[in-house]
Design a protein around this motif. Structure first.
Motif, PDB file in Angstrom:
ATOM      1  N   MET A  84      80.228  44.857  65.141  1.00  0.00           N
ATOM      2  CA  MET A  84      79.842  44.621  66.540  1.00  0.00           C
ATOM      3  C   MET A  84      79.439  45.919  67.223  1.00  0.00           C
ATOM      4  O   MET A  84      78.463  45.998  67.942  1.00  0.00           O
ATOM      5  N   ALA A  85      80.215  46.987  66.957  1.00  0.00           N
ATOM      6  CA  ALA A  85      79.903  48.287  67.552  1.00  0.00           C
ATOM      7  C   ALA A  85      78.557  48.794  67.056  1.00  0.00           C
ATOM      8  O   ALA A  85      77.797  49.383  67.812  1.00  0.00           O
ATOM      9  N   GLU A  86      78.237  48.544  65.757  1.00  0.00           N
ATOM     10  CA  GLU A  86      76.973  49.004  65.218  1.00  0.00           C
ATOM     11  C   GLU A  86      75.795  48.321  65.882  1.00  0.00           C
ATOM     12  O   GLU A  86      74.756  48.918  66.135  1.00  0.00           O
ATOM     13  N   THR A  87      75.979  47.032  66.220  1.00  0.00           N
ATOM     14  CA  THR A  87      74.913  46.286  66.902  1.00  0.00           C
ATOM     15  C   THR A  87      74.630  46.866  68.272  1.00  0.00           C
ATOM     16  O   THR A  87      73.482  47.055  68.667  1.00  0.00           O
ATOM     17  N   ARG A  88      75.697  47.204  69.013  1.00  0.00           N
ATOM     18  CA  ARG A  88      75.505  47.777  70.345  1.00  0.00           C
ATOM     19  C   ARG A  88      74.783  49.113  70.254  1.00  0.00           C
ATOM     20  O   ARG A  88      73.913  49.417  71.073  1.00  0.00           O
ATOM     21  N   THR A  89      75.134  49.935  69.245  1.00  0.00           N
ATOM     22  CA  THR A  89      74.468  51.222  69.081  1.00  0.00           C
ATOM     23  C   THR A  89      72.989  51.038  68.804  1.00  0.00           C
ATOM     24  O   THR A  89      72.141  51.716  69.364  1.00  0.00           O
ATOM     25  N   THR A  90      72.671  50.092  67.943  1.00  0.00           N
ATOM     26  CA  THR A  90      71.270  49.815  67.621  1.00  0.00           C
ATOM     27  C   THR A  90      70.511  49.359  68.854  1.00  0.00           C
ATOM     28  O   THR A  90      69.388  49.783  69.117  1.00  0.00           O
ATOM     29  N   ASP A  91      71.139  48.495  69.661  1.00  0.00           N
ATOM     30  CA  ASP A  91      70.496  48.009  70.884  1.00  0.00           C
ATOM     31  C   ASP A  91      70.181  49.157  71.818  1.00  0.00           C
ATOM     32  O   ASP A  91      69.114  49.216  72.421  1.00  0.00           O
ATOM     33  N   ARG A  92      71.108  50.113  71.958  1.00  0.00           N
ATOM     34  CA  ARG A  92      70.880  51.242  72.853  1.00  0.00           C
ATOM     35  C   ARG A  92      69.720  52.092  72.354  1.00  0.00           C
ATOM     36  O   ARG A  92      68.899  52.575  73.127  1.00  0.00           O
ATOM     37  N   GLN A  93      69.673  52.297  71.025  1.00  0.00           N
ATOM     38  CA  GLN A  93      68.620  53.132  70.472  1.00  0.00           C
ATOM     39  C   GLN A  93      67.244  52.500  70.655  1.00  0.00           C
ATOM     40  O   GLN A  93      66.253  53.192  70.818  1.00  0.00           O
ATOM     41  N   GLU A  94      67.196  51.139  70.631  1.00  0.00           N
ATOM     42  CA  GLU A  94      65.919  50.453  70.746  1.00  0.00           C
ATOM     43  C   GLU A  94      65.521  50.207  72.197  1.00  0.00           C
ATOM     44  O   GLU A  94      64.409  49.786  72.474  1.00  0.00           O
ATOM     45  N   ARG A  95      66.419  50.438  73.109  1.00  0.00           N
ATOM     46  CA  ARG A  95      66.128  50.164  74.504  1.00  0.00           C
ATOM     47  C   ARG A  95      65.040  51.102  75.026  1.00  0.00           C
ATOM     48  O   ARG A  95      65.031  52.287  74.731  1.00  0.00           O
ATOM     49  N   LYS A  96      64.133  50.555  75.814  1.00  0.00           N
ATOM     50  CA  LYS A  96      63.057  51.334  76.395  1.00  0.00           C
ATOM     51  C   LYS A  96      63.412  51.703  77.835  1.00  0.00           C
ATOM     52  O   LYS A  96      63.863  50.856  78.602  1.00  0.00           O
ATOM     53  N   TYR A  97      63.198  52.951  78.156  1.00  0.00           N
ATOM     54  CA  TYR A  97      63.512  53.426  79.497  1.00  0.00           C
ATOM     55  C   TYR A  97      62.231  53.759  80.243  1.00  0.00           C
ATOM     56  O   TYR A  97      61.214  54.095  79.643  1.00  0.00           O
ATOM     57  N   ASP A  98      62.315  53.664  81.546  1.00  0.00           N
ATOM     58  CA  ASP A  98      61.156  53.949  82.394  1.00  0.00           C
ATOM     59  C   ASP A  98      61.512  55.105  83.311  1.00  0.00           C
ATOM     60  O   ASP A  98      62.104  54.918  84.369  1.00  0.00           O
ATOM     61  N   PHE A  99      61.160  56.334  82.890  1.00  0.00           N
ATOM     62  CA  PHE A  99      61.475  57.524  83.648  1.00  0.00           C
ATOM     63  C   PHE A  99      60.287  57.948  84.515  1.00  0.00           C
ATOM     64  O   PHE A  99      59.133  57.731  84.155  1.00  0.00           O
ATOM     65  N   HIS A 100      60.611  58.561  85.645  1.00  0.00           N
ATOM     66  CA  HIS A 100      59.577  59.067  86.540  1.00  0.00           C
ATOM     67  C   HIS A 100      59.925  60.501  86.911  1.00  0.00           C
ATOM     68  O   HIS A 100      61.086  60.831  87.132  1.00  0.00           O
ATOM     69  N   GLY A 101      58.918  61.360  86.992  1.00  0.00           N
ATOM     70  CA  GLY A 101      59.127  62.742  87.402  1.00  0.00           C
ATOM     71  C   GLY A 101      58.241  63.097  88.567  1.00  0.00           C
ATOM     72  O   GLY A 101      57.112  62.612  88.684  1.00  0.00           O
ATOM     73  N   ARG A 102      58.769  63.923  89.463  1.00  0.00           N
ATOM     74  CA  ARG A 102      57.978  64.348  90.624  1.00  0.00           C
ATOM     75  C   ARG A 102      58.610  65.592  91.230  1.00  0.00           C
ATOM     76  O   ARG A 102      59.711  65.990  90.854  1.00  0.00           O
ATOM     77  N   LYS A 103      57.915  66.194  92.182  1.00  0.00           N
ATOM     78  CA  LYS A 103      58.510  67.217  93.038  1.00  0.00           C
ATOM     79  C   LYS A 103      58.944  66.512  94.326  1.00  0.00           C
ATOM     80  O   LYS A 103      58.126  65.854  94.982  1.00  0.00           O
ATOM     81  N   ASN A 104      60.218  66.628  94.691  1.00  0.00           N
ATOM     82  CA  ASN A 104      60.692  65.929  95.884  1.00  0.00           C
ATOM     83  C   ASN A 104      60.337  66.715  97.143  1.00  0.00           C
ATOM     84  O   ASN A 104      59.662  67.749  97.091  1.00  0.00           O
ATOM     85  N   ASN A 105      60.803  66.204  98.305  1.00  0.00           N
ATOM     86  CA  ASN A 105      60.415  66.853  99.564  1.00  0.00           C
ATOM     87  C   ASN A 105      61.067  68.215  99.761  1.00  0.00           C
ATOM     88  O   ASN A 105      60.741  68.922 100.708  1.00  0.00           O
ATOM     89  N   ARG A 106      61.971  68.595  98.866  1.00  0.00           N
ATOM     90  CA  ARG A 106      62.538  69.953  98.878  1.00  0.00           C
ATOM     91  C   ARG A 106      61.861  70.831  97.832  1.00  0.00           C
ATOM     92  O   ARG A 106      62.332  71.917  97.526  1.00  0.00           O
ATOM     93  N   ASP A 107      60.781  70.304  97.239  1.00  0.00           N
ATOM     94  CA  ASP A 107      59.978  71.025  96.254  1.00  0.00           C
ATOM     95  C   ASP A 107      60.770  71.321  94.984  1.00  0.00           C
ATOM     96  O   ASP A 107      60.557  72.336  94.319  1.00  0.00           O
ATOM     97  N   CYS A 108      61.697  70.420  94.643  1.00  0.00           N
ATOM     98  CA  CYS A 108      62.484  70.572  93.421  1.00  0.00           C
ATOM     99  C   CYS A 108      62.076  69.507  92.402  1.00  0.00           C
ATOM    100  O   CYS A 108      61.774  68.372  92.782  1.00  0.00           O
ATOM    101  N   PRO A 109      62.067  69.839  91.112  1.00  0.00           N
ATOM    102  CA  PRO A 109      61.795  68.823  90.090  1.00  0.00           C
ATOM    103  C   PRO A 109      62.870  67.740  90.136  1.00  0.00           C
ATOM    104  O   PRO A 109      64.070  68.032  90.168  1.00  0.00           O
TER     105      PRO A 109
END
Length: 323
Positions: free
Chosen positions: A1-26
């Motif tokens: 069961m634990a191995e299945t959860r690990t596999t699911d996490r590895q296959e999960r797709k993430y949606d990351f976003h990057g920008r400079k905020n209003n304090r000019d920081c990444p």
């Protein structure tokens, strides 16, 4: 069961976003919440990193040096918080007094008034007891009396700094139930309760912030893609909303940005002790509440005055520097 959860996490797709905020920081973000362990794994994947703007990519890699595996430390730690705080500078403080309350800033959907959890010494002591009850559920009274305090040695990140702040020198502090009641009356028509959602995980070089979105039910369709935060405690969630107790339960994963001690859990005598170690820098996490509204969230002049205190500006702060 634990191995299945690990596999699911590895296959999960993430949606990351990057920008400079209003304090000019990444600044990087992920819609919804992502645990620190999953974030570590995701940022080691080129496919995920490539989603972030190319000019910020090196910074995305840079955070990994603070996400290394560390020595044993209290994790997770449940903090039950019933007070929130809004910190700002003197100029904005004067504007709050003049307008009679707090304005939301931003564009369209991201127009918020930002508040943090206020965590005092009593909250840390209570969290320590909950942690011990979890790891040693059948302690005797004698064992409880012999136990020395230890959590305050780890709870040292900026999330626990009461006397100083990274956001300014003026702090407004209110009971959470008072802010929620005021928001309900002024922004929800006084009939329906505000809705709380898992809005974003925002992360910087060393800081990870879990954003709780608070909005009027009339905007449910607009924010429907973000999971609702409920009064249900289950393994793996970062935040629980205990409406009847007017508390936010934050399951902190990283309470120290500079770890100086190792935690030892002795199963035989059901005691926890610590030993000094060579300082290790690590990420730290915290929670912010983002109240969505137009106009001003108003309080009486008396309440504003009573809630207002002054604090020191942290040496490392988020205020804009003059160029």
């Amino acid at each position: 069961m634990a191995e299945t959860r690990t596999t699911d996490r590895q296959e999960r797709k993430y949606d990351f976003h990057g920008r400079k905020n209003n304090r000019d920081c990444p600044e990087f973000s992920h819609d919804g919440y992502i645990s620190i362990n999953d974030l570590r794994n995701a940022l080691q994947d080129d496919t995920n990193v490539q989603q972030i703007q190319s000019d910020l990519r090196n910074n995305a890699r840079h955070i990994l040096r603070y996400l290394t595996n560390i020595l044993e430390y209290p994790n997770p730690v449940d903090f039950h918080i019933s007070e929130v705080t809004h910190v700002t500078d003197e100029k904005s403080s004067d504007q709050i007094s003049e307008s009679g309350g707090f304005k939301a800033y931003g564009d369209d959907d991201e127009k918020f008034s930002w508040w943090s959890l206020k965590i005092d010494e009593k909250s840390i002591e209570a969290a320590e007891q909950r942690y011990l009850e979890k790891v040693f559920p059948n302690r005797s009274e004698e064992q409880k009396e012999k136990q020395d305090e230890f959590l305050n040695k780890f709870a040292t990140s900026p999330a626990f700094h009461i006397k100083e702040s990274r956001y300014g020198t003026v702090r407004f502090s209110f009971p959470l139930n008072e802010v929620m009641k005021t928001y309900k009356e002024q922004m929800c028509g006084g009939q329906e309760d505000p809705v709380l959602r898992e809005y974003k995980t925002m992360f910087y070089q060393q800081e990870i912030m879990y954003v709780v979105l608070v909005h009027s039910p009339k905007h449910n369709e607009r924010f429907d893609k973000f999971p609702r935060i409920k009064n249900v405690d289950y393994e793996g969630n970062q935040i629980v909303w205990k409406a009847q107790e007017n508390q936010i339960v934050w399951k902190a994963q990283a309470i120290s940005n500079a770890i100086k001690f190792k935690l030892n859990l002795n199963e035989e005598n059901k005691m926890a002790d610590i030993e000094p170690v060579y300082r290790q820098y690590y990420v730290w996490d915290h929670v912010c509440l983002a109240f969505h509204f137009d106009g001003v969230l108003k309080f009486t002049k008396e309440d504003l005055k009573k809630s207002k205190t002054h604090c020191e500006l942290s040496e490392k702060n988020c205020l804009k520097r003059n160029k």
